[in-house]
Motif scaffolding. Sequence first.
Motif, PDB file in Angstrom:
ATOM      1  N   LYS A   1       6.482 -28.853  -0.782  1.00 18.57           N
ATOM      2  CA  LYS A   1       5.246 -28.138  -1.100  1.00 18.57           C
ATOM      3  C   LYS A   1       4.406 -29.004  -2.034  1.00 18.57           C
ATOM      4  O   LYS A   1       4.304 -28.768  -3.245  1.00 18.57           O
TER       5      LYS A   1
ATOM      6  N   ASN B   1       0.755 -31.810  -2.330  1.00 12.96           N
ATOM      7  CA  ASN B   1      -0.593 -32.071  -1.852  1.00 12.96           C
ATOM      8  C   ASN B   1      -0.740 -33.538  -1.460  1.00 12.96           C
ATOM      9  O   ASN B   1       0.082 -34.387  -1.847  1.00 12.96           O
TER      10      ASN B   1
ATOM     11  N   THR C   1      -3.762 -36.722  -0.996  1.00 14.66           N
ATOM     12  CA  THR C   1      -5.106 -37.298  -1.029  1.00 14.66           C
ATOM     13  C   THR C   1      -5.103 -38.557  -0.174  1.00 14.66           C
ATOM     14  O   THR C   1      -4.297 -39.472  -0.410  1.00 14.66           O
TER      15      THR C   1
ATOM     16  N   SER D   1      -4.544 -31.840   9.681  1.00 17.03           N
ATOM     17  CA  SER D   1      -4.915 -30.425   9.668  1.00 17.03           C
ATOM     18  C   SER D   1      -4.885 -29.807  11.066  1.00 17.03           C
ATOM     19  O   SER D   1      -4.282 -28.747  11.278  1.00 17.03           O
TER      20      SER D   1
ATOM     21  N   PRO E   1      -2.079 -27.092   6.047  1.00 18.27           N
ATOM     22  CA  PRO E   1      -3.216 -26.337   5.503  1.00 18.27           C
ATOM     23  C   PRO E   1      -4.237 -27.262   4.839  1.00 18.27           C
ATOM     24  O   PRO E   1      -3.871 -28.175   4.089  1.00 18.27           O
ATOM     25  N   SER E   2      -5.501 -27.034   5.106  1.00 20.96           N
ATOM     26  CA  SER E   2      -6.554 -27.887   4.560  1.00 20.96           C
ATOM     27  C   SER E   2      -6.638 -27.810   3.040  1.00 20.96           C
ATOM     28  O   SER E   2      -7.169 -28.724   2.395  1.00 20.96           O
ATOM     29  N   THR E   3      -6.116 -26.734   2.456  1.00 20.64           N
ATOM     30  CA  THR E   3      -6.144 -26.593   1.005  1.00 20.64           C
ATOM     31  C   THR E   3      -5.244 -27.602   0.304  1.00 20.64           C
ATOM     32  O   THR E   3      -5.372 -27.822  -0.904  1.00 20.64           O
ATOM     33  N   ARG E   4      -4.343 -28.216   1.070  1.00 17.98           N
ATOM     34  CA  ARG E   4      -3.430 -29.205   0.491  1.00 17.98           C
ATOM     35  C   ARG E   4      -3.878 -30.632   0.765  1.00 17.98           C
ATOM     36  O   ARG E   4      -3.176 -31.594   0.419  1.00 17.98           O
TER      37      ARG E   4
ATOM     38  N   ARG F   1      -7.073 -33.760   0.954  1.00 15.99           N
ATOM     39  CA  ARG F   1      -8.350 -34.227   0.443  1.00 15.99           C
ATOM     40  C   ARG F   1      -8.609 -35.628   0.964  1.00 15.99           C
ATOM     41  O   ARG F   1      -7.684 -36.446   1.048  1.00 15.99           O
TER      42      ARG F   1
ATOM     43  N   PRO G   1       1.674 -29.846  -6.859  1.00 19.80           N
ATOM     44  CA  PRO G   1       0.615 -29.017  -7.466  1.00 19.80           C
ATOM     45  C   PRO G   1       0.589 -29.107  -8.983  1.00 19.80           C
ATOM     46  O   PRO G   1      -0.455 -28.889  -9.603  1.00 19.80           O
TER      47      PRO G   1
END
Length: 262
Positions: free
Chosen positions: A170, A172, A174, A207, A213-216, A218, A250
């Motif tokens: 879990k 993220n 970039t 994605s 998920p796009s929230t994770r 960038r 996160p």
Amino acid sequence: MAKNDGKTVIIYRESDGDHGGHHGGSWKVAYADFVTAMMAFFLLLWLVVSLKPQTKQELSLVFQDKNVPSKEKTQNLEKVPTFISPDAIKGSPEFKLSQENKLKYEIAILIKELITSDQNVKNNSGVSNDSSGVLMQVNNSVMFKPGSAEITPAAAKIMDGVAKILRDFKINLTVRGHADDDEGSGPYPSKWELSAARAAAAVRYLSEKAGIPSTRLRAVGLADSQPLVPPTSAENKSRNRRIEFFYTSPDMRPSERSQDGP
């Protein structure tokens, strides 16, 4: 001494040789020191041999010259965390690691397995870490066609591996694109648009096709603003043209330094 007719006779005997000489018994002291030193040496060898592998690794770091990079790091930009051993991940009582360090180590190992599965990818990629997360770098020649943001078949396999790590943890991601004016003409008016389009293409793949998920995710376009090496030759410029996948949990917020790459 012996008595002879009431007179005392004194008998002198000469030694056959001078065993002590000028040195006397000092050689014994030197020999004892030598034996003591040899005993200490072999005791040290025995202790080194009996050490556990992870303890040897930690001990070697004490004598490592921090100012001289290893050949592997120089060629492949590879800096997998050396402060964590595999036994530590298994819960060895000799090493108490934070959850964050364990996470970074596991991610770095998975990235290394991903980039070493293909020789071409291995020769054009690397993995490193800093206090904020773990970074994977892949040269644009592997990921995209010249002057475009179209992902190559080889890049699709890499993207699938990137997505698997995101599904297993879990965390993220970039994606940072790097480009310059030497990559040839294309539909993009400048290196800024090209680098941003490549980062966006990678994020869109993750994605839409991988279901992350796009929230994770960038995407960032950096053009040639953050070179790995001075762009003084064609070879250096080629190394600087790359795409980066920066994994962070996160709880790990990228600092200003992390944006420049570890």
